[in-house]
Design a protein around this motif. Structure first.
Motif, PDB file in Angstrom:
ATOM      1  N   ALA A   1       0.789  -1.366   0.058  1.00 34.56           N
ATOM      2  CA  ALA A   1       0.063  -0.076  -0.001  1.00 34.56           C
ATOM      3  C   ALA A   1       1.002   1.285   0.085  1.00 34.56           C
ATOM      4  O   ALA A   1       0.407   2.410  -0.381  1.00 34.56           O
TER       5      ALA A   1
ATOM      6  N   GLY B   1      -7.756  -6.407  -1.679  1.00 36.94           N
ATOM      7  CA  GLY B   1      -7.373  -5.097  -0.853  1.00 36.94           C
ATOM      8  C   GLY B   1      -7.922  -4.142  -1.805  1.00 36.94           C
ATOM      9  O   GLY B   1      -8.049  -3.111  -1.066  1.00 36.94           O
TER      10      GLY B   1
ATOM     11  N   LYS C   1      -9.915  -0.848   0.000  1.00 35.82           N
ATOM     12  CA  LYS C   1      -9.468   0.479  -0.163  1.00 35.82           C
ATOM     13  C   LYS C   1     -10.644   1.170  -0.724  1.00 35.82           C
ATOM     14  O   LYS C   1     -10.711   2.357  -0.318  1.00 35.82           O
TER      15      LYS C   1
ATOM     16  N   SER D   1     -12.761   4.422   1.054  1.00 33.76           N
ATOM     17  CA  SER D   1     -12.907   5.695   0.335  1.00 33.76           C
ATOM     18  C   SER D   1     -14.293   5.987   0.091  1.00 33.76           C
ATOM     19  O   SER D   1     -14.414   7.059  -0.481  1.00 33.76           O
TER      20      SER D   1
END
Length: 320
Positions: A74, A196, A200, A204
Motif C-alpha cells: 500500500a 485489497g 481500499k 474511500s
C-alpha cells in the motif's frame, strides 16, 4: 534524489514482514516437533499440532508478517517490496542453524544464493501492474480465457499432486508439498489483491462488498489459504527447514509473477532486454533449486552415525 517517506514506510514494513515470516517457519517447526512426540505427526496426516501453543505462536507470527507484507504494498511499489521477501529465507536459515540445529551445507548456501539472485532478477524486470479501479474490473481480468486456462492448469496439477503423488512420494520428495503450496499461492495472491482493492475502495466510500464478485474472491482466499497451511505443515514436519524456505520462496514467487503477467497482460510493455533478463533469472532459479534439492541431506551428515537418526530416516524416508 531522496527516498520518499512512503517508500521508507514500505521498506520498513517489508523487512519486518520478512523477519516475522522467517521466524514463523522456525516457531511452527518447534511446535510440530513437540506435537509429534505426543500424537500423530503432521507428515503422517495427523493434526495434533492444533493443540500445541508453539504452532499457534508460529501461525500468529506468520499472519503478522503477511499483514505487514500486505500493508507494504500500500506504500511502496512491488518492485521494492517483493525482492525483500528473500530476506525471510536468510533469516529462517540462520535461525534453523542455531535453534533447530539444521545444518546447511556449503552447496546448500550456494543454492540459496542462486535462488535469491534469480528471483530478484525476475522481480526487478517484471512488468508494472496496471491500475485497477474496481473489483468488477479485476473480475473481468480474472475471467479472461488466458487466466481461466492458467487457473484450470493449477487445479489439475494440484489435484494430481494431492491424490496421486502425496500418498506415494509426499514424504520423500520435497517438491510435492511445496508444489501444492506454491501453485495455490499464486491464486491466493490474485484473490488477495482483489480483496485489497475492495477494502481500499470501501474505505474511500465506495462499498465493494455489495458485489458478489468480492465474496467469491473472499471464499477463494479462505479455501486456498487453508490448503496451503495444511501442506506447508506437512512439508515443515518432514523436511529440512533451511531447504523448504528458499524452494518455497522461489516457486511461489515465480508462479505468482506468471499468474500476474497472464492476468494483467503486461508483457506487451516489455522489451527484449527485460525478457532475456527474466529468462536468465529463471535459469538461475532452476540451478539453485536443483542444487538445494540434491544437497538437502548433506548438512545432516554429522548426525547420520547416530542410531536414533538412522531409524528415524528409515521410517520417514527423509531427514527432519
Amino acid at each position: 534524489m531522496g527516498i520518499s517517506s512512503d517508500n521508507v514506510h514500505g521498506f520498513v514494513l517489508a523487512v519486518s514482514s520478512s523477519i516475522f515470516i522467517g521466524s514463523s517457519f522456525i516457531i511452527k517447526k518447534k511446535g510440530l516437533k513437540k506435537a509429534g512426540t505426543t500424537g500423530t505427526r503432521a507428515g503422517s496426516g495427523g493434526y495434533s499440532y492444533l493443540y500445541e501453543p508453539w504452532w499457534w505462536a508460529g501461525m500468529i507470527t506468520m499472519i503478522v508478517g503477511e499483514i505487514a507484507n500486505f500493508a507494504a504494498y500500500a506504500f511502496a511499489p512491488a518492485i521494492l517490496v517483493t525482492p525483500l521477501g528473500a530476506l525471510s529465507i536468510i533469516f529462517s536459515a540462520v535461525l534453523a542453524h542455531f535453534i533447530l540445529r539444521e545444518k546447511l551445507h556449503i552447496f546448500g548456501m550456494l543454492g540459496c544464493a542462486l535462488c535469491v539472485v534469480g528471483s530478484v532478477s525476475i522481480v526487478l524486470h517484471a512488468p508494472h501492474e496496471r491500475t485497477i479501479h474496481s473489483v468488477k474490473e479485476l473480475w473481468h481480468l480474472a475471467t479472461q480465457p488466458g487466466f481461466l486456462v492458467y487457473g484450470g492448469i493449477v487445479l489439475v496439477v494440484v489435484g494430481v499432486l494431492i491424490f496421486k503423488f502425496v500418498p506415494t512420494h509426499g514424504n520423500s520428495h520435497l517438491i510435492v508439498y511445496v508444489g501444492i503450496c506454491s501453485a495455490m499461492g499464486s491464486i491466493t495472491v490474485m484473490s488477495v489483491k482483489a480483496l485489497g482493492i475492495a477494502l481500499k475502495l470501501s474505505f474511500s466510500g465506495h462499498n465493494q462488498f455489495v458485489y458478489y464478485q468480492t465474496w467469491i474472491f473472499t471464499v477463494v482466499v479462505i479455501f486456498t489459504c487453508l490448503l496451503q497451511i495444511n501442506y506447508l505443515n506437512k512439508a515443515l514436519d518432514t523436511f529440512n527447514t533451511a531447504v523448504i524456505s528458499p524452494v518455497y520462496y522461489v516457486m511461489f514467487t515465480t508462479l505468482t509473477i506468471v499468474a500476474s503477467i497472464i492476468m494483467f497482460k503486461d508483457w506487451d510493455s516489455q522489451n527484449t532486454s527485460q525478457i532475456v533478463t527474466e529468462l536468465c533469472g529463471f535459469v538461475t532459479i532452476l540451478s539453485g533449486t536443483f542444487l538445494l534439492h540434491k544437497t538437502k541431506d548433506m548438512g545432516d551428515s554429522p548426525s547420520s552415525d547416530s542410531p536414533v537418526f538412522t531409524n528415524q530416516n528409515t521410517n520417514q524416508n527423509s531427514s527432519c
